[in-house]
Design a protein around this motif. Sequence first.
Motif, PDB file in Angstrom:
ATOM      1  N   SER A   1      -4.084   2.682   4.824  1.00  0.00           N
ATOM      2  CA  SER A   1      -2.979   1.864   5.311  1.00  0.00           C
ATOM      3  C   SER A   1      -2.274   1.224   4.122  1.00  0.00           C
ATOM      4  N   CYS A   2      -1.002   0.893   4.298  1.00  0.00           N
ATOM      5  CA  CYS A   2      -0.201   0.319   3.221  1.00  0.00           C
ATOM      6  C   CYS A   2       0.652  -0.815   3.777  1.00  0.00           C
TER       7      CYS A   2
ATOM      8  N   VAL B   1      -3.956  -8.757   4.814  1.00  0.00           N
ATOM      9  CA  VAL B   1      -3.145  -8.083   5.832  1.00  0.00           C
ATOM     10  C   VAL B   1      -3.448  -6.588   5.868  1.00  0.00           C
ATOM     11  N   ASN B   2      -3.871  -6.033   4.727  1.00  0.00           N
ATOM     12  CA  ASN B   2      -4.274  -4.629   4.695  1.00  0.00           C
ATOM     13  C   ASN B   2      -5.662  -4.434   5.290  1.00  0.00           C
ATOM     14  N   LEU B   3      -6.590  -5.316   4.962  1.00  0.00           N
ATOM     15  CA  LEU B   3      -7.923  -5.235   5.540  1.00  0.00           C
ATOM     16  C   LEU B   3      -7.866  -5.389   7.053  1.00  0.00           C
TER      17      LEU B   3
ATOM     18  N   ILE C   1       0.176  -3.040  -1.411  1.00  0.00           N
ATOM     19  CA  ILE C   1      -1.226  -2.635  -1.473  1.00  0.00           C
ATOM     20  C   ILE C   1      -1.460  -1.463  -0.524  1.00  0.00           C
ATOM     21  N   THR C   2      -2.177  -0.478  -1.021  1.00  0.00           N
ATOM     22  CA  THR C   2      -2.666   0.610  -0.180  1.00  0.00           C
ATOM     23  C   THR C   2      -4.182   0.493  -0.134  1.00  0.00           C
TER      24      THR C   2
ATOM     25  N   ILE D   1      -8.845   0.173  -7.475  1.00  0.00           N
ATOM     26  CA  ILE D   1      -9.003   1.449  -8.186  1.00  0.00           C
ATOM     27  C   ILE D   1      -7.763   1.885  -8.946  1.00  0.00           C
ATOM     28  N   GLY D   2      -6.682   1.103  -8.917  1.00  0.00           N
ATOM     29  CA  GLY D   2      -5.493   1.501  -9.662  1.00  0.00           C
ATOM     30  C   GLY D   2      -4.231   0.956  -9.030  1.00  0.00           C
ATOM     31  N   GLY D   3      -3.092   1.483  -9.465  1.00  0.00           N
ATOM     32  CA  GLY D   3      -1.810   1.043  -8.943  1.00  0.00           C
ATOM     33  C   GLY D   3      -0.722   1.148  -9.986  1.00  0.00           C
ATOM     34  N   ASP D   4       0.183   0.154  -9.990  1.00  0.00           N
ATOM     35  CA  ASP D   4       1.307   0.189 -10.912  1.00  0.00           C
ATOM     36  C   ASP D   4       1.839  -1.228 -11.075  1.00  0.00           C
TER      37      ASP D   4
END
Length: 335
Positions: free
Chosen positions: A43-44, A69-71, A130-131, A117-120
């Motif tokens: 989810s994102c 909100v993602n959890l 957030i994903t 684990i990563g991102g930008d």
Amino acid sequence: MGEFELIERYFKRPERHAARVALGIGDDCALLQPAPGTQLAISCDMLVEGRHFVSTLDPFKLGHKALAVNLSDLAACGARPLAFSLALALPRADESWLAPFAQGLLALADAHSCELIGGDTTQGPLNICITVFGEVPVMAGRSQALLRSGAQAGDDLYISGNLGDARLALEVFRGTVSVPEAVFTAARVRLETPTPRVALGLALRGVANAAIDVSDGLLGDLGHILQQSGVGATVDADVATSLIAAHAYYTGATGQFDTNIAPEQWRRWALSGGDDYELLFTAPVARREAVAAAAAASLTPVTRIGQIEAERGLRLMDAQRQPVPDRYASFDHFA
């Protein structure tokens, strides 16, 4: 401070869950290793300054909410959190903002064993995207994920926790209503640091037929279940309204009611307020004891607020079983 130093200083940590995260921050892609016999749930969500939060919000709380909100989406799917990525646009690399933001974000991540684990990162107007990745078991070839499409006629309709307090806090910020400081403080917690109902979502696997998290408003999000399941529902509007914690304050021990806030306003906040991040779910009547057990095991109160019916459409009733006009539009970014 440059982009890579920013990541190294605030967001890169030793990997805590090597069995599930084969490779984390530092390469072009992260590598996840879901457990055998599971599916990935993904989810994102995006939070934009001026749209989802104000610039004065404590960055620690903002970090918490950005992940919460993602959890909450994983919770609605009955998925166990696994990992997440972070895309962050910043006007500038402000260390006094970044440190508490990262602390709030990673404290909630640690509480749910969810690895960054990563991102930008990039320069621009403040924007947090957030994903999140979770896993759900597959048993006998069938996913155990909770979906919006599983509601059946005759199901009970439940909501976890409380409704409407986040909207109350927002209206206090806007200056449209005034409440005692203690009421505002409690409501503000619900707006700024919501609790994702992950434990309840896990406990409802095999119990609930359908679920969704309430982000845009109870009735609007219920509408997604009804549409995707091809059913209708009757909702007790007064029971839903009683779940506003601040409303209970006014109608509890003192028996007094703040006339500054009309009864219709309380009902509107409960039915369409948004930002609640509670779980709305359906379950067969025969599983009422199982629902109660799931609530107890997850330490999360749940309340039955209505019933799913074969007849399409949404019907609101008051405590006297009289129809209540449905004029409660939930939030829509482009409406």
